[in-house]
Enzyme design. Structure first.
Site, PDB file in Angstrom:
ATOM      1  N   HIS A 101       6.109   3.916   0.927  1.00  0.00           N
ATOM      2  CA  HIS A 101       5.319   3.844  -0.486  1.00  0.00           C
ATOM      3  C   HIS A 101       5.977   4.646  -1.622  1.00  0.00           C
ATOM      4  O   HIS A 101       5.701   5.860  -1.466  1.00  0.00           O
ATOM      5  CB  HIS A 101       3.910   3.927  -0.164  1.00  0.00           C
ATOM      6  CG  HIS A 101       3.047   3.869  -1.593  1.00  0.00           C
ATOM      7  ND1 HIS A 101       2.101   3.271  -1.627  1.00  0.00           N
ATOM      8  CD2 HIS A 101       2.809   4.895  -2.436  1.00  0.00           C
ATOM      9  CE1 HIS A 101       1.356   3.351  -2.650  1.00  0.00           C
ATOM     10  NE2 HIS A 101       1.898   4.503  -3.262  1.00  0.00           N
ATOM     11  N   HIS A 149       3.178  -6.615   5.559  1.00  0.00           N
ATOM     12  CA  HIS A 149       2.595  -5.511   4.540  1.00  0.00           C
ATOM     13  C   HIS A 149       1.120  -6.037   4.404  1.00  0.00           C
ATOM     14  O   HIS A 149       0.999  -6.632   3.493  1.00  0.00           O
ATOM     15  CB  HIS A 149       3.268  -5.037   3.471  1.00  0.00           C
ATOM     16  CG  HIS A 149       2.812  -4.144   2.540  1.00  0.00           C
ATOM     17  ND1 HIS A 149       3.329  -3.042   2.079  1.00  0.00           N
ATOM     18  CD2 HIS A 149       1.443  -3.337   2.560  1.00  0.00           C
ATOM     19  CE1 HIS A 149       2.988  -2.026   1.679  1.00  0.00           C
ATOM     20  NE2 HIS A 149       1.612  -2.224   1.859  1.00  0.00           N
ATOM     21  N   HIS A 172       6.657  -2.919  -1.480  1.00  0.00           N
ATOM     22  CA  HIS A 172       6.119  -3.134  -2.858  1.00  0.00           C
ATOM     23  C   HIS A 172       7.055  -2.774  -4.073  1.00  0.00           C
ATOM     24  O   HIS A 172       6.442  -2.168  -5.029  1.00  0.00           O
ATOM     25  CB  HIS A 172       4.506  -2.985  -2.980  1.00  0.00           C
ATOM     26  CG  HIS A 172       4.299  -1.630  -2.532  1.00  0.00           C
ATOM     27  ND1 HIS A 172       4.686  -0.534  -2.942  1.00  0.00           N
ATOM     28  CD2 HIS A 172       3.136  -1.477  -1.765  1.00  0.00           C
ATOM     29  CE1 HIS A 172       3.998   0.368  -2.465  1.00  0.00           C
ATOM     30  NE2 HIS A 172       3.248  -0.032  -1.804  1.00  0.00           N
ATOM     31  N   ARG A 209      -8.012  -2.982   7.221  1.00  0.00           N
ATOM     32  CA  ARG A 209      -9.226  -1.867   7.029  1.00  0.00           C
ATOM     33  C   ARG A 209      -9.945  -1.586   8.526  1.00  0.00           C
ATOM     34  O   ARG A 209     -11.010  -0.898   8.395  1.00  0.00           O
ATOM     35  CB  ARG A 209     -10.274  -2.682   6.027  1.00  0.00           C
ATOM     36  CG  ARG A 209      -9.786  -3.082   4.721  1.00  0.00           C
ATOM     37  CD  ARG A 209      -9.250  -1.812   4.076  1.00  0.00           C
ATOM     38  NE  ARG A 209      -8.526  -2.131   2.732  1.00  0.00           N
ATOM     39  CZ  ARG A 209      -7.726  -1.241   2.202  1.00  0.00           C
ATOM     40  NH1 ARG A 209      -7.137  -0.478   2.631  1.00  0.00           N
ATOM     41  NH2 ARG A 209      -7.617  -1.863   0.816  1.00  0.00           N
ATOM     42  N   HIS A 264     -10.965  -4.841  -1.130  1.00  0.00           N
ATOM     43  CA  HIS A 264     -12.062  -3.983  -1.407  1.00  0.00           C
ATOM     44  C   HIS A 264     -13.607  -4.550  -1.650  1.00  0.00           C
ATOM     45  O   HIS A 264     -13.631  -5.984  -1.956  1.00  0.00           O
ATOM     46  CB  HIS A 264     -11.760  -3.323  -2.637  1.00  0.00           C
ATOM     47  CG  HIS A 264     -10.704  -2.406  -2.463  1.00  0.00           C
ATOM     48  ND1 HIS A 264     -10.715  -1.172  -1.886  1.00  0.00           N
ATOM     49  CD2 HIS A 264      -9.343  -2.447  -3.002  1.00  0.00           C
ATOM     50  CE1 HIS A 264      -9.511  -0.518  -1.671  1.00  0.00           C
ATOM     51  NE2 HIS A 264      -8.560  -1.576  -2.429  1.00  0.00           N
ATOM     52  N   ASN A 297      -3.082   3.025   7.589  1.00  0.00           N
ATOM     53  CA  ASN A 297      -4.132   3.746   6.463  1.00  0.00           C
ATOM     54  C   ASN A 297      -5.411   3.530   7.019  1.00  0.00           C
ATOM     55  O   ASN A 297      -6.209   3.065   5.952  1.00  0.00           O
ATOM     56  CB  ASN A 297      -3.688   3.797   5.200  1.00  0.00           C
ATOM     57  CG  ASN A 297      -3.885   2.606   4.626  1.00  0.00           C
ATOM     58  OD1 ASN A 297      -3.671   1.333   5.138  1.00  0.00           O
ATOM     59  ND2 ASN A 297      -4.222   2.451   3.390  1.00  0.00           N
ATOM     60  N   ASP A 330       1.844   4.141   4.342  1.00  0.00           N
ATOM     61  CA  ASP A 330       1.724   3.519   3.255  1.00  0.00           C
ATOM     62  C   ASP A 330       0.168   3.703   2.574  1.00  0.00           C
ATOM     63  O   ASP A 330      -0.779   3.886   3.547  1.00  0.00           O
ATOM     64  CB  ASP A 330       1.841   1.989   3.231  1.00  0.00           C
ATOM     65  CG  ASP A 330       1.476   1.451   2.249  1.00  0.00           C
ATOM     66  OD1 ASP A 330       2.435   1.295   1.183  1.00  0.00           O
ATOM     67  OD2 ASP A 330       0.774   0.571   2.062  1.00  0.00           O
ATOM     68  N   ASP A 386       1.005  -7.051   0.580  1.00  0.00           N
ATOM     69  CA  ASP A 386       0.118  -5.929   0.286  1.00  0.00           C
ATOM     70  C   ASP A 386      -1.429  -6.328   0.062  1.00  0.00           C
ATOM     71  O   ASP A 386      -2.275  -5.615  -0.606  1.00  0.00           O
ATOM     72  CB  ASP A 386       0.649  -5.141  -1.105  1.00  0.00           C
ATOM     73  CG  ASP A 386      -0.048  -3.863  -1.058  1.00  0.00           C
ATOM     74  OD1 ASP A 386      -0.503  -3.093  -0.028  1.00  0.00           O
ATOM     75  OD2 ASP A 386       0.238  -3.010  -2.116  1.00  0.00           O
ATOM     76  N   ASN A 423      -1.413  -0.636  -6.886  1.00  0.00           N
ATOM     77  CA  ASN A 423      -0.641   0.559  -6.790  1.00  0.00           C
ATOM     78  C   ASN A 423       0.422   0.030  -5.895  1.00  0.00           C
ATOM     79  O   ASN A 423       0.130  -0.040  -4.685  1.00  0.00           O
ATOM     80  CB  ASN A 423      -1.224   1.824  -6.390  1.00  0.00           C
ATOM     81  CG  ASN A 423      -0.270   3.067  -6.641  1.00  0.00           C
ATOM     82  OD1 ASN A 423       0.806   2.704  -7.547  1.00  0.00           O
ATOM     83  ND2 ASN A 423      -0.429   4.121  -5.992  1.00  0.00           N
TER      84      ASN A 423
END
Lengths: 429, 318
Positions: A183, A64, A236, A68, A313, A98, A156, A309, A282
């Site tokens: 998720h 997981h 998660h 990006r 960022h 995602n 997810d 996870d 999250n």
């Protein structure tokens, strides 16, 4: 394929898949395990790495992470993510879909694989989306995505809100023998939430996400797995209630597996104090009772897999008021150390069980090669020092992300050498 | 000079009872300045203060502005509409720009909890929180404390119930901490859908019915019920809210003792509070407004590094 043999000499070889736990040598030949355990002489021309005092294990697999690319190459690329993984002792990662655009078709799956191969570091396995665009409406083409190399499906980042869609996904995935990773989050209960709901959120005036938002979806998914016979993998897991529900499901033979992440095993909601956005993710950091329950879940096998996870960022995006900052922290380069510091050192997990949860179980559940040092297996190996203390310096990370709550902390356990297909892709300087 | 409050005023949770007492003690003599014909002292002459309001505010902004001007500070008001904030400038950049303009203090109102602290950590100027999200509104809490102290002398052992939407109220949090630190007993009353689920862990009593709160309390602080709460599904209707939770004359008449009535404003007459209560003999709502200016003068005065002992002298215009 590596032309030269690679001999990892004199380390403590721990391979839970075969029950091996001995001081000895590991020989890799033609990208595969040739022999494990026996003391052997150095074959002609072999590259030798002295592993005295180190642990030699099947390579860690992170099922997981968020790499990006495509879409946000400014915060991570498949190449930087793969290199970060290698630096953390991880030989293979599964990339969540995602991205922008979403990995919801065979061409997009092919792109992730192509970029992964070009990175020439840790292996990168694509996870395809459950629904087209992750919009939660129409199933994506699982068959074609699996044909192109996807190893699982997941929306997810978002929950699968529709129970009917989740049911169909679990049914349809059976033909391809892949897990459907969810998720778990009831979006109406979690709406607008920025942290765990409790006394800290009440004091800080931040909107809370109750544990029940996760648990309601966890039990829904478990019940749908019972209904369909499909394999549901719960991402998660962070609450005491979720652990109890998964245990309930497993006791009944339902095909539910689950993962936990280092931050949910080491940190609590108290880290949000001072509105530190590096403590925002999250599912959110929960209470000490939750942390202890998740640790126990990892120990007794209710939690099958330790994942990261990993969610890089940009600093500018994290440097905002708490409620406005994005969720997620980086984890590839700290996962091993956090797990050793908070699980192995206190005696909750043996090193063998840690390796089982970080390597053998993920390989088995996601149907990936590796996760073993049996002769003829893929030569993916992690060499690490379980006693080494080091200070986390985000500026030195391979990932582009600097968003970690562990910056400045001294952790124990560090990858020394990472081997993929019999070839060294990371070696500590 | 280091201020006895530290660099910033971000909330009452982190202040000691002594610091709160100091602000109230400082506010008392400063109150008189606003009673004069010429309402001005030179205490903050030369100081520049920016009132940075990311959220609409009338009462708090005006109160701060009067406090600043009556102490001779130079003030600039920045509202989000029409400024670079509405053009997408981040809070970080806003902070850096303010810093570059060499200002002394920032009064910030923001819709995000923690925004005042965020700014305070990034600039050297003093930061005063004029309300951050649903976190704290410390000067409102202070003016409420001053109002009660003026009536009672001491808050020790007094019972204060905060009524209404505690979940979304920064006023409620500042009140809870401030009242507890000064020795009052604190309760909250409202529909559970408008109370934080962990409210019991904040050391307060919880009443489900307004009648129970009225029987118990020496003072009620009635919070504004925002109309959005009904649209957000927290309560079924404003009409029912008034019928079940409203502070009405009829309910107060059944109280065993005289109860002071406070409200941070702006009021929804006929919703959380009836007009004859708001305008009644036990209402101290306008005292709160008057005290707001004095408390804010005291905070500015102390943060600027002035000695609390000089507050008495300052009002003489030294």
């Amino acid at each position: 394929m590596s032309a030269r043999d690679l001999l990892l000499k004199g380390g403590q070889i721990i391979d839970p898949s075969t029950g091996l736990n001995t001081i000895g040598d590991l020989l890799l030949r033609d990208g595969k395990v040739e022999s494990a355990g026996d003391r052997i002489g150095t074959p002609d021309g072999a590259e030798v790495i002295d592993c005295t005092g180190l642990v030699v294990s099947p390579g860690f697999i992170d099922v997981h992470c968020h790499l990006r690319e495509p879409g946000r190459e400014d915060v991570e690329t498949i190449a930087t993510g793969a290199r970060a993984a290698a630096a953390g002792g991880i030989t293979a990662v599964c990339a969540m879909p995602n991205t922008d655009p979403v990995t919801d078709n065979q061409a997009a799956v092919g792109f992730v694989l192509k970029q992964g191969r070009a990175a020439d570091s840790a292996r990168v396995y694509p996870i395809g989306a459950i629904s087209i665009g992750q919009n939660g409406e129409r199933l994506a083409e699982f068959g074609e995505m699996v044909g192109a190399g996807a190893v699982a499906v997941s929306d997810d980042g978002k929950p699968v809100v529709s129970s009917q869609l989740m049911r169909t996904a679990l049914e349809y995935a059976r033909a391809f023998n892949i897990p459907v990773a969810d998720h778990c989050e009831d979006p109406t209960l979690a709406a607008g939430g920025a942290m765990n709901e409790g006394i800290v959120s009440a004091r800080l005036g931040l909107r809370g996400i109750p544990a029940e938002a996760e648990e309601i979806m966890a039990i829904r998914d478990i019940l749908l797995a019972r209904l369909t016979g499909g394999h549901v993998h719960l991402c998660h897991m962070s609450t005491k209630g979720s652990i109890e529900l998964i245990r309930w499901g497993k006791e009944r033979g339902i095909r539910v597996t689950a993962e936990a992440c280092p931050h949910h095993l080491s940190l609590t909601e108290d880290c949000v104090e001072g509105y530190d956005t590096h403590a925002k993710m999250n599912p959110p950091l929960r209470t000490m009772a939750d942390v202890e329950a998740v640790r126990e879940g990892v120990r007794d096998g209710t939690i099958d897999v330790l994942a990261t996870d990993h969610a890089p960022h940009h600093n500018d995006e994290k440097a905002r008021a708490f409620a406005d900052a994005p969720n997620g922290i980086v984890g590839l380069e700290t996962a091993l150390a956090v797990n050793i510091t908070w699980l192995v050192k206190p005696g909750i997990l043996s090193l063998a069980t840690l390796i089982e949860r970080m390597s053998c179980a993920p390989a088995k559940l996601f149907g990936l090669p590796g996760g073993s040092l049996a002769r003829g297996t893929l030569g993916d190996v992690t060499v690490f020092d379980p006693t080494r203390s080091w200070k986390v310096d985000p500026a030195g990370f391979r990932t582009k992300g600097r968003n970690t709550p562990y910056g400045g902390q001294t952790l124990t356990g560090r990858a020394v050498c990472t081997v993929v297909g019999g070839r060294v892709v990371y070696r500590e300087a | 000079m280091t201020s006895p409050l530290g660099k910033d005023l971000l909330g009452l949770e982190k202040l000691t009872a002594e610091q709160i007492g100091l602000i109230l003690d400082t506010a008392e003599p400063l109150k008189e300045i606003s009673e004069r014909t010429i309402k001005k002292v030179p205490t903050l002459r030369g100081a520049t203060i920016v009132n940075l309001f990311f959220e609409a505010s009338t009462r708090t902004r005006i109160s701060f502005e009067f406090a600043e001007k009556r102490m001779s500070a130079d003030t600039v008001n920045v509202a989000s509409a029409g400024s670079s904030i509405s053009k997408g400038e981040t809070l970080v950049d806003t902070a850096r720009n303010l810093e570059a303009m060499k200002i002394d203090m920032v009064v910030i109102r923001h819709n995000s909890s923690g925004a005042a602290q965020f700014l305070a950590e990034r600039i050297e100027s003093n930061v005063i929180n004029a309300g951050d999200g649903t976190h704290e509104h410390p000067t409102q809490g202070l003016l409420d404390l001053l109002t009660l102290r003026q009536r009672w002398g001491s808050l020790k052992g007094r019972k204060v119930c905060i009524c209404g939407d505690v979940l979304h109220s920064r006023v409620a949090r500042s009140n809870i901490w401030g009242l507890q630190k000064l020795g009052a007993e604190v309760a909250v009353c409202g529909p559970r859908s408008l109370l934080p689920s962990a409210i019991g862990e904040m050391g307060v009593t919880v009443f489900d019915r307004i009648e129970q709160a009225i029987e118990w309390a020496d003072a009620l602080n009635v919070l504004r019920l925002q109309l959005e709460r009904m649209e957000g599904g927290y309560i079924p209707s404003l009409r029912e809210y008034n019928r079940v939770f409203g502070v009405t004359r009829e309910r107060l008449d059944r109280a065993p003792k005289e109860i002071l009535i406070m409200h941070p404003g702006p009021m929804n007459r006929g919703v959380e509070i009836d007009s004859d209560v708001a305008d009644g003999p036990h209402s101290v709502i306008l005292d709160q407004v008057t005290n707001g200016v004095a408390v804010r003068m005291a905070v500015l005065y102390l943060l600027a590094g002035n000695s609390p002992r000089l507050a008495e002298a300052a009002k003489g215009g030294v």
